[in-house]
Motif scaffolding. Structure first.
Motif, PDB file in Angstrom:
ATOM      1  N   PRO A 205     -22.838  15.923  16.827  1.00 32.40           N
ATOM      2  CA  PRO A 205     -24.164  15.284  16.892  1.00 32.40           C
ATOM      3  C   PRO A 205     -25.245  16.128  17.558  1.00 32.40           C
ATOM      4  O   PRO A 205     -26.381  16.172  17.072  1.00 32.40           O
ATOM      5  N   GLU A 206     -24.915  16.831  18.639  1.00 34.32           N
ATOM      6  CA  GLU A 206     -25.951  17.597  19.344  1.00 34.32           C
ATOM      7  C   GLU A 206     -26.491  18.759  18.510  1.00 34.32           C
ATOM      8  O   GLU A 206     -27.586  19.263  18.778  1.00 34.32           O
TER       9      GLU A 206
ATOM     10  N   GLY B 298     -25.653  10.559  16.178  1.00 34.52           N
ATOM     11  CA  GLY B 298     -24.388  10.215  16.810  1.00 34.52           C
ATOM     12  C   GLY B 298     -23.168  10.443  15.938  1.00 34.52           C
ATOM     13  O   GLY B 298     -22.040  10.204  16.375  1.00 34.52           O
TER      14      GLY B 298
ATOM     15  N   GLU C 226     -27.682  12.638  19.485  1.00 31.90           N
ATOM     16  CA  GLU C 226     -26.948  11.447  19.896  1.00 31.90           C
ATOM     17  C   GLU C 226     -27.807  10.219  19.631  1.00 31.90           C
ATOM     18  O   GLU C 226     -29.041  10.303  19.633  1.00 31.90           O
ATOM     19  N   ARG C 227     -27.152   9.090  19.413  1.00 32.66           N
ATOM     20  CA  ARG C 227     -27.896   7.833  19.295  1.00 32.66           C
ATOM     21  C   ARG C 227     -28.495   7.473  20.640  1.00 32.66           C
ATOM     22  O   ARG C 227     -27.880   7.641  21.672  1.00 32.66           O
TER      23      ARG C 227
END
Length: 157
Positions: free
Chosen positions: A63-64, A125, A69-70
């Protein structure tokens, strides 16, 4: 020719999340992008650095290095009257921020006159699994460099 800064790359791809295909290029219509100009997510761009036409690879993007991220605080309740039409759950709409930029958001719930919206990218995410084949690599034109993106047939007509 290898993929490096300021090269225009065409590639076929299949994107899976949790084993399910969520996006893919259309046959005969590869994705074209200008390398090194943040036209695609960072993790995929890094993995493609140095590759050449004909190379195929599998890339897993955390994700990063993908859509981030969410952020659970990146949701909001809007009045139903803020919408020009009847909002639908799952539908994506666009709002204009104070700085003039456009912010996409997704309707995630409707309760009475309140519409719950999520400003997170839909794939935030998520671990992204790409299967990619590089179709072509070429030098960018001066116009593409000036515009900051690849040009494909019919784009600026």
């Amino acid at each position: 020719m290898n993929i490096t800064q300021d090269k225009v790359v065409e590639l076929d791809y299949v994107l899976k999340v949790d084993g399910e295909v969520v996006d893919r290029s259309e046959p005969g219509d590869p994705l074209a992008y200008l390398h090194g100009h943040s036209n695609i997510i960072p993790g995929l761009e890094k993995a493609l650095e140095g590759k050449k036409a004909g190379d195929s690879l599998h890339v897993t993007v955390q994700p990063e290095e993908g859509y981030g991220e969410r952020d659970e605080d990146n949701t909001e309740a809007l009045d139903r009257s803020d919408f020009d039409d009847e909002p639908e759950i799952g539908q994506t709409y666009y709002a204009q921020a104070e700085d003039g930029s456009v912010l996409p958001f997704t309707v995630v719930g409707i309760e009475g006159d309140q519409v719950q919206v999520d400003f997170n990218p839909p794939l935030a995410g998520q671990v992204l699994d790409f299967d990619v084949t590089v179709k072509s690599v070429r030098d960018a034109t001066a116009e593409e460099l000036e515009h900051g993106h690849a040009h494909v047939a019919g784009m600026h007509e």
